[in-house]
Motif scaffolding. Sequence first.
Motif, PDB file in Angstrom:
ATOM      1  N   GLN A   1      43.188  39.101  39.332  1.00 14.64           N
ATOM      2  CA  GLN A   1      42.991  39.694  38.000  1.00 14.64           C
ATOM      3  C   GLN A   1      41.888  38.961  37.235  1.00 14.64           C
ATOM      4  N   LYS A   2      41.885  37.635  37.346  1.00 10.46           N
ATOM      5  CA  LYS A   2      40.837  36.862  36.664  1.00 10.46           C
ATOM      6  C   LYS A   2      39.464  37.171  37.242  1.00 10.46           C
ATOM      7  N   VAL A   3      39.397  37.318  38.567  1.00 11.62           N
ATOM      8  CA  VAL A   3      38.127  37.637  39.220  1.00 11.62           C
ATOM      9  C   VAL A   3      37.650  39.024  38.797  1.00 11.62           C
ATOM     10  N   GLN A   4      38.567  39.992  38.803  1.00  9.30           N
ATOM     11  CA  GLN A   4      38.191  41.358  38.427  1.00  9.30           C
ATOM     12  C   GLN A   4      37.741  41.443  36.973  1.00  9.30           C
ATOM     13  N   THR A   5      38.369  40.660  36.108  1.00  9.50           N
ATOM     14  CA  THR A   5      37.945  40.612  34.709  1.00  9.50           C
ATOM     15  C   THR A   5      36.537  40.025  34.601  1.00  9.50           C
ATOM     16  N   ALA A   6      36.292  38.951  35.366  1.00 15.71           N
ATOM     17  CA  ALA A   6      34.971  38.325  35.355  1.00 15.71           C
ATOM     18  C   ALA A   6      33.907  39.270  35.912  1.00 15.71           C
ATOM     19  N   LEU A   7      34.245  40.015  36.960  1.00 15.67           N
ATOM     20  CA  LEU A   7      33.293  40.967  37.547  1.00 15.67           C
ATOM     21  C   LEU A   7      32.977  42.099  36.574  1.00 15.67           C
TER      22      LEU A   7
ATOM     23  N   GLN B   1      60.731  31.661  32.753  1.00 15.05           N
ATOM     24  CA  GLN B   1      59.761  32.738  32.929  1.00 15.05           C
ATOM     25  C   GLN B   1      58.586  32.571  31.973  1.00 15.05           C
ATOM     26  N   GLU B   2      58.894  32.207  30.754  1.00 23.62           N
ATOM     27  CA  GLU B   2      57.849  31.966  29.749  1.00 23.62           C
ATOM     28  C   GLU B   2      56.923  30.839  30.198  1.00 23.62           C
ATOM     29  N   SER B   3      57.517  29.764  30.742  1.00 26.60           N
ATOM     30  CA  SER B   3      56.728  28.632  31.228  1.00 26.60           C
ATOM     31  C   SER B   3      55.845  29.032  32.401  1.00 26.60           C
ATOM     32  N   GLN B   4      56.395  29.879  33.290  1.00 24.50           N
ATOM     33  CA  GLN B   4      55.623  30.340  34.448  1.00 24.50           C
ATOM     34  C   GLN B   4      54.429  31.186  34.021  1.00 24.50           C
ATOM     35  N   ILE B   5      54.636  32.059  33.038  1.00 27.93           N
ATOM     36  CA  ILE B   5      53.553  32.921  32.550  1.00 27.93           C
ATOM     37  C   ILE B   5      52.434  32.082  31.952  1.00 27.93           C
TER      38      ILE B   5
ATOM     39  N   GLU C   1      48.526  31.504  33.296  1.00 29.94           N
ATOM     40  CA  GLU C   1      47.367  31.765  32.428  1.00 29.94           C
ATOM     41  C   GLU C   1      46.417  30.577  32.392  1.00 29.94           C
ATOM     42  N   GLN C   2      46.973  29.374  32.439  1.00 33.89           N
ATOM     43  CA  GLN C   2      46.148  28.167  32.362  1.00 33.89           C
ATOM     44  C   GLN C   2      45.600  27.739  33.717  1.00 33.89           C
ATOM     45  N   GLN C   3      46.119  28.326  34.765  1.00 29.03           N
ATOM     46  CA  GLN C   3      45.755  27.898  36.117  1.00 29.03           C
ATOM     47  C   GLN C   3      44.354  28.379  36.493  1.00 29.03           C
ATOM     48  N   THR C   4      43.608  27.525  37.181  1.00 33.49           N
ATOM     49  CA  THR C   4      42.270  27.880  37.655  1.00 33.49           C
ATOM     50  C   THR C   4      42.374  28.608  38.988  1.00 33.49           C
ATOM     51  N   ALA C   5      41.726  29.761  39.091  1.00 36.02           N
ATOM     52  CA  ALA C   5      41.760  30.548  40.313  1.00 36.02           C
ATOM     53  C   ALA C   5      40.815  29.957  41.355  1.00 36.02           C
ATOM     54  N   ILE C   6      41.339  29.707  42.545  1.00 34.62           N
ATOM     55  CA  ILE C   6      40.532  29.174  43.650  1.00 34.62           C
ATOM     56  C   ILE C   6      40.036  30.364  44.469  1.00 34.62           C
ATOM     57  N   VAL C   7      38.728  30.592  44.439  1.00 37.35           N
ATOM     58  CA  VAL C   7      38.129  31.791  45.019  1.00 37.35           C
ATOM     59  C   VAL C   7      37.063  31.404  46.030  1.00 37.35           C
TER      60      VAL C   7
ATOM     61  N   GLN D   1      52.277  35.459  43.534  1.00 40.67           N
ATOM     62  CA  GLN D   1      51.937  35.564  42.121  1.00 40.67           C
ATOM     63  C   GLN D   1      50.610  34.888  41.797  1.00 40.67           C
ATOM     64  N   LYS D   2      50.365  33.722  42.408  1.00 39.33           N
ATOM     65  CA  LYS D   2      49.119  33.005  42.132  1.00 39.33           C
ATOM     66  C   LYS D   2      47.912  33.793  42.616  1.00 39.33           C
TER      67      LYS D   2
END
Length: 394
Positions: A135-141, A44-48, A52-58, A128-129
């Motif tokens: 979440q990353k997009v909403q933070t950026a917005l 679970q720790e590895s998945q989290i 976090e390190q994964q790039t969001a494809i938008v 999950q992805k």
Amino acid sequence: MKEILTVWKKEIKDTLRDRRTLYTAVIMPIVLMPVIMIGSFKLQESQIKSLEQQTAIVAVANESAAPSLVAFLKSQEKISISEIKSDFENKLNSGEIQAYITTPDDFESLLTAGQPATVRVYQKSTEQKSSNAAQKVQTALAVYNQTLSVQKLSSAGLDPQALQSIVVESKDIATEQEKGGYFLGMLLPMFIVLFSIMGGMYAAIDVSAGEKERKTLEALLITPLSRFRIVTGKFMAVATTAITSVVLSITSMYAAFKIWPPDFGISFVFDLSLSTVVLMLVLGIILSIMFAGFLLAVAIFAKSFKEAQNYITPFYLLAILPVSIFSSIPGFKPPLWMFLIPSVNAVFLFKESLMGQTVWSHIILTVATTIIGAIIAIVAATKIFSKESVLFRD
């Protein structure tokens, strides 16, 4: 007392020869469960960390309508803009994109006129992805919106700080030890109850239905020993294996989390006080005694090992399901009457103790009801063992 100890020694020797009992009472609490628990948390720790390190494809619908927004998103390190022409729902379902953004056709005009523009972010919450990308997009917005607001105020000759009346700072007064206790409280109590049942389950079956199946119970019953001494010796053997399992499970699980603590980005310490350890051991022993009596009382009804397993399974589920449900509810504050429910009250008391809380009314009620339950279980097992119709039923 000597006769009881003789029966106890005989049953312990038979138990040690049974691989199933050794596996559930010794191997599982020492090796298997810590490996499973630590392994699952590390996964679970590895998945989290991976998310976090994964790039969001938008993908952005009609990029030409919002060039400033698209340029800002492209400048974000963890966001990658992908071009799609149509059918964004299928693209989200297939995972080709992880989030989809729509803007009004007059997006730039609205911003220039100082009017709000609605930006919609589509995601698939069951993936999950996709949720992480949204979440990353909403933070950026949110950052983009704040940047625009600052630019507007500056162009109007106003200080952006004028709109910020208060600055909120969150302070957590929970100590690292309390955080560690809270984390252990979600896991350790349930496993103590679990092993107090599983540790004595196969021993209870072996000394009752197992002896019926092997035709050795009759030989024991024709000895000069009273039924009370026989059932007490058998009960002590079952309780011994259950207590051993509980002690080993507490020790191994605590040691495992102490040596390999999971890292979820929160600082905590696993450090149990002597009073907490004593309380857990005492209550774990009483629980083991109570469940040993009930397991023996249930198993004696069966004519074979397999039949006894069928009888005990509903009892096991009835005992463990409420425990698993209540132990997984974060922040649940049980009312006083719930400390009258055996095994469930033990979970609540374990949690309080791990968190460093001492409520004497809860301790007294839990210990008293568990002792009463143990006495009832022992008496029930003795009464059932005294009935020829149960012991030798067809």
